[in-house]
Structures are given as C-alpha cells and as structure tokens.
Design a protein around this motif. Structure first.
Motif, PDB file in Angstrom:
ATOM      1  N   PHE A 127      36.073  71.808  32.591  1.00 37.03           N
ATOM      2  CA  PHE A 127      34.900  71.874  31.725  1.00 37.03           C
ATOM      3  C   PHE A 127      33.883  72.806  32.364  1.00 37.03           C
ATOM      4  O   PHE A 127      33.540  72.642  33.541  1.00 37.03           O
ATOM      5  CB  PHE A 127      34.255  70.490  31.562  1.00 37.03           C
ATOM      6  N   TYR A 141      29.730  64.387  25.670  1.00 31.87           N
ATOM      7  CA  TYR A 141      30.938  64.768  26.411  1.00 31.87           C
ATOM      8  C   TYR A 141      31.105  64.047  27.742  1.00 31.87           C
ATOM      9  O   TYR A 141      32.124  64.195  28.425  1.00 31.87           O
ATOM     10  CB  TYR A 141      31.026  66.289  26.608  1.00 31.87           C
ATOM     11  N   ILE A 202      37.485  74.075  28.790  1.00 33.83           N
ATOM     12  CA  ILE A 202      36.642  73.547  27.720  1.00 33.83           C
ATOM     13  C   ILE A 202      35.252  74.154  27.882  1.00 33.83           C
ATOM     14  O   ILE A 202      34.548  73.878  28.864  1.00 33.83           O
ATOM     15  CB  ILE A 202      36.548  72.008  27.771  1.00 33.83           C
ATOM     16  N   SER A 204      31.605  74.127  27.211  1.00 34.79           N
ATOM     17  CA  SER A 204      30.617  73.140  26.769  1.00 34.79           C
ATOM     18  C   SER A 204      29.240  73.757  26.565  1.00 34.79           C
ATOM     19  O   SER A 204      28.243  73.043  26.501  1.00 34.79           O
ATOM     20  CB  SER A 204      30.523  72.003  27.802  1.00 34.79           C
ATOM     21  N   SER A 227      36.434  75.512  22.488  1.00 35.36           N
ATOM     22  CA  SER A 227      35.013  75.198  22.340  1.00 35.36           C
ATOM     23  C   SER A 227      34.885  74.036  21.357  1.00 35.36           C
ATOM     24  O   SER A 227      35.876  73.567  20.804  1.00 35.36           O
ATOM     25  CB  SER A 227      34.240  76.422  21.833  1.00 35.36           C
TER      26      SER A 227
END
Length: 471
Positions: A127, A141, A202, A204, A227
């Motif tokens: 992330f 998240y 990912i 963020s 995304s």
C-alpha cells in the motif's frame, strides 16, 4: 518576484486570501514566463481559502498548462482533476477527456522491466499513500493493513511523509513492513518497492496531495497495480490497471473509466476512530421543537443547485433551520460562504454557519436530517452521520464519485432516502420536516453496524486480489 510570493504567502497564513488574490492578479500580467504557473498556483490556494471551487479549478488548470517541468505539471493537473469534481456541470465525457490529457503527461515515462511472480509464496501487497496519518480515507482502509490473512498475504505500507500519529503507529505495529520514503525520488521509491518484490501495488492516494503516489505507480514497480481505496474516481494514470469498486458505484463507470473495474462487493466499511466511538457513547439528542437540517461537508461541495433545494425546504418549513459546518477551521471560508448564501437568498434567521472544529460531533445532537451535498457527496462525513444514527438524504448521480454518499446510505439500510433528481430530494426533505415520527422511525432503521463490520470487506478484498493470480 519573490516579494510578491512572500506577501501572498503571508496573507494566506494570516487568513487574508482576498488580499493575496488581489496582489497576485495585479502581478500576473507582469510575471516572467517561468513564474506564471506559480502565480496561478497561489491563486488556486487563495480561491480555496475563499471557498471558490470554480476559481480554484481554473487556477490549477492554468498552473498545469503554464508549467514546463513535467513532475510539477502532473501535480497541478492532479489538483485540477480533484477540484473538477466540485463543479456541477462535469460529465463522464469531460472527465474521460481530462484524464486522457493527464495520461498523456506520462507518454515518455520510464517503466521498469516486467517483474516475475514467484509461485508458492505469499502474495505481497504494498500500500502506498501520501502519509499514513489519520484521515477520512484512512478510516476506510485501516483494516486492510491490519486484519489480513497472514498465511496467504504479506502486506507492507509505503509512506511519502515522515509525519506520524497514533494511526501511523498502529499501521507500523500490524503491517509486515513499514517504509518511510519521503526523502527518496519517485524512481528510487519504485525501485525499493520492486526490491521488496511487491506483487500488487495499492495506490491509496489517487489525485490527492498532487497525485504523488501515481507518479511512483507510473514506473510500474509491481506486477498488478490498483486504485480505488483513498480515491473516488478514475485516475487516468497508465500505471494503474484496475479500480476497486462494486456494481452499484460502477454502474455507469465503464463509459468513462480508464482502468478496468475490479468488482468487490461489500468493499466499503470503516473503523471509527477512538474520538468517534467516544462521541457516539456520550451523544444525547437535544430536545428541539423545530426541524433542523444539517450540511457538514466541505463548503466547496455546496453547489447553487444544492442551495436552491435548501432554499425551497426552508421556505416550505418556515420554522426550520439549517446548520452548515465546514471541514476546515478557516474563518475566511466561513465569511465567504456566509456572503454567498445571503446573496443566494437564504433567510438569515434560518441558517447557521460554523467553521470546522474538532468538537463538531456535538452537531449530531441538534440535527434531524443530513442533506448530503451533490453532485459531490460526502464519503466519510456521510458514513459518520449514519454511524451517529442521523438519517441522510442523498441525490445520486451517474459518476462514480456522485454515488459514494448513496453507497453509504445503501449499506446502512436507508435506500428509501436515495433519489435521482432534486425535485424528489427536496420534496422528501419537506415531508420529513413535518413528520417527526417518520424521522424517528428512520433513525431506528439505520444499521451503523453494517458500516463498521469490516470483516466481510477484508475477506472480499483479499479474495479479489488472490483471484488475480489464479491460473
């Protein structure tokens, strides 16, 4: 001229954006070619502090087209794409065209060689975010970084900031690795992620914070890049393969999205912060005779069409009032917004305009119904109102970003307060103003636990990621 920029910066820090805007506009015709973008950037900041969405959007666009340095040009355009969502006339076609322009800013970008996926090992999910401090998006998240299946996945966090709070410390404790890379170049960060053999990246951040995370994703450090957690619409970065969504949010998205939709049902849930939990525990409904409407979203989300609906509601319910609360503490924004609503014709005796403050949770004791903004609704603020057992009325559009507030209401069991036109939206608010028993029934109908049950979201999220590597 350095003096002009210093003066503008001082005026902004003193809460005097109108003064900053005046000196910047006067200087713009005199600015050297290599200074024009910087003038527009400051103008955008001044318009933000004056709560002028249209002015800020135009200024960020002007900064992008006048800057000659590719990295900062991308940042300006990210700011533009973010601000564009405040404007009511934006369509999927417009957004697609503008994200294609943004994508073109990467036409000469260097890309790392394709990585290999090693079978028989944990899938490494990295992330990346501008920071891992507490924020609205962080609430959505957090559980993905703390509650994952450690036998199947390895999860790391990559922060572009040294800033740290209790939320950061929690991520440090629970993730398999935490990397602070503020002092590294974008390419260096990408190489470090590649060096740690990340399989999935990912993003963020999206276009927040100038889209810095996207500039790292553009190097393609991971095999698959995604995304949709921390950003609410298509990004347009060629380094992003998929966008996380569900069938409701993405119903019309494929017509303008640059990424493939990766469907994940029950994706959205949030972990309330300790402050939210405490506020809910001590929340007591204040007895009040008259109907109180609430709008606790960023003032830049308040469009003329929204104000027109509010005006009709207040005129139809003469004893009602509305509480507007901004998400920033800037007095300049409160004053600018106050002048705007008065010019619009809202009755002064029926409106209360408040600055953003940490103790805003008490507002939920006073409010009967939250009127979500449109076309850009609340995300965390809508979810938070429902968590506090305050009904929310939504006007749901077709853009992915225009459906997020309705998504929260849908999850919480209030689909009957989701509308697709301002007439029905306004009519229902007026009806509820005269029906206290109906309002109370709606309050009891809300299921906050549906929004805070993160277990299913985590399971569905990682199942979707795992399927990407199934042969």
């Amino acid at each position: 001229m350095t003096e002009v920029f210093d003066n503008a910066k001082n005026f902004l820090s003193q809460g005097r954006p109108a003064d900053a805007l005046e000196i910047l506009k006067n200087y713009l015709p005199l600015a050297a070619e290599n200074e024009v973008w910087k003038v527009h950037e400051f103008i955008g900041a001044a318009f933000h502090d004056l709560c002028n969405a249209e002015g800020a959007t135009q200024a960020y666009f002007n900064a992008a087209i006048n800057d000659k340095i590719l990295r900062s040009q991308r940042e300006h355009f990210s700011n533009y794409l973010f601000a564009l969502h405040y404007l009511p006339e934006v369509t999927g076609e417009i957004l697609n065209n503008d994200t294609q322009v943004y994508s073109g800013l990467y036409r000469d970008a260097e890309i790392l060689p394709p990585p290999d996926f090693e079978t028989g090992k944990k899938i490494h999910v990295a992330f990346i975010a501008p920071h891992f401090c507490d924020s609205s998006s962080a609430r959505f998240y957090e559980h993905f970084l703390t509650d994952f299946d450690r036998e199947k996945f390895k999860v790391t966090a990559w922060s572009l900031s040294k800033n740290e709070d209790n939320f950061t410390k929690k991520i440090r404790r629970n993730a398999d690795g935490f990397f602070e890379v503020e002092e590294s170049s974008f390419e260096e960060v990408a190489l470090k992620i590649r060096g740690e053999k990340a399989d999935i990246l990912i993003d963020s951040g999206g276009h927040t914070e100038g889209g810095t995370t996207l500039q790292i994703a553009a190097y393609r450090p991971a095999k698959i890049q995604i995304s949709g957690i921390g950003w609410f619409d298509t990004v347009g970065c060629p380094g992003i393969d998929f966008y996380l969504s569900d069938d409701f949010l993405s119903e019309y998205a494929e017509d303008y999205f640059c990424e493939k939709i990766l469907p994940v049902e029950k994706l959205f849930s949030f972990n309330p912060s300790p402050k939210m939990i405490q506020a809910k525990k001590i929340l007591r409904r204040l007895p009040h005779e008259n109907f109180v409407l609430g709008c606790l979203n960023n003032f830049m989300k308040v469009t003329d069409e929204y104000l027109n609906c509010v005006k009709i509601i207040l005129e139809s319910v003469p004893d009602a009032k509305i509480i507007f609360r901004d998400t920033t503490p800037l007095e300049s924004r409160r004053q600018s917004f106050s002048e705007r609503v008065k010019k619009f014709g809202l009755p002064e005796s029926q409106i209360e305009i408040r600055r953003g403050e940490n103790n805003f949770f008490a507002d939920y004791e006073e409010i009967d119904l939250i009127a979500d903004t449109f076309p850009y609704p609340g995300g965390m603020m809508t979810a938070l109102a429902l968590y506090m057992n305050v009904p929310v009325i939504n006007l749901c559009g077709k853009l992915h970003s225009e459906r997020l507030g309705a998504e929260m209401s849908k999850i919480a069991g209030l689909e009957e307060l989701i509308f697709d036109n301002p007439e029905d939206y306004t009519k229902k608010a007026v009806e509820l103003a005269f029906d206290k028993s109906r309002l109370e029934n709606l309050r009891k109908k809300i299921r906050p636990e549906n929004l805070t049950d993160t277990g299913e979201s985590v399971k569905n999220f990682y199942n979707a990621l795992g399927k990407l590597f199934e042969i």
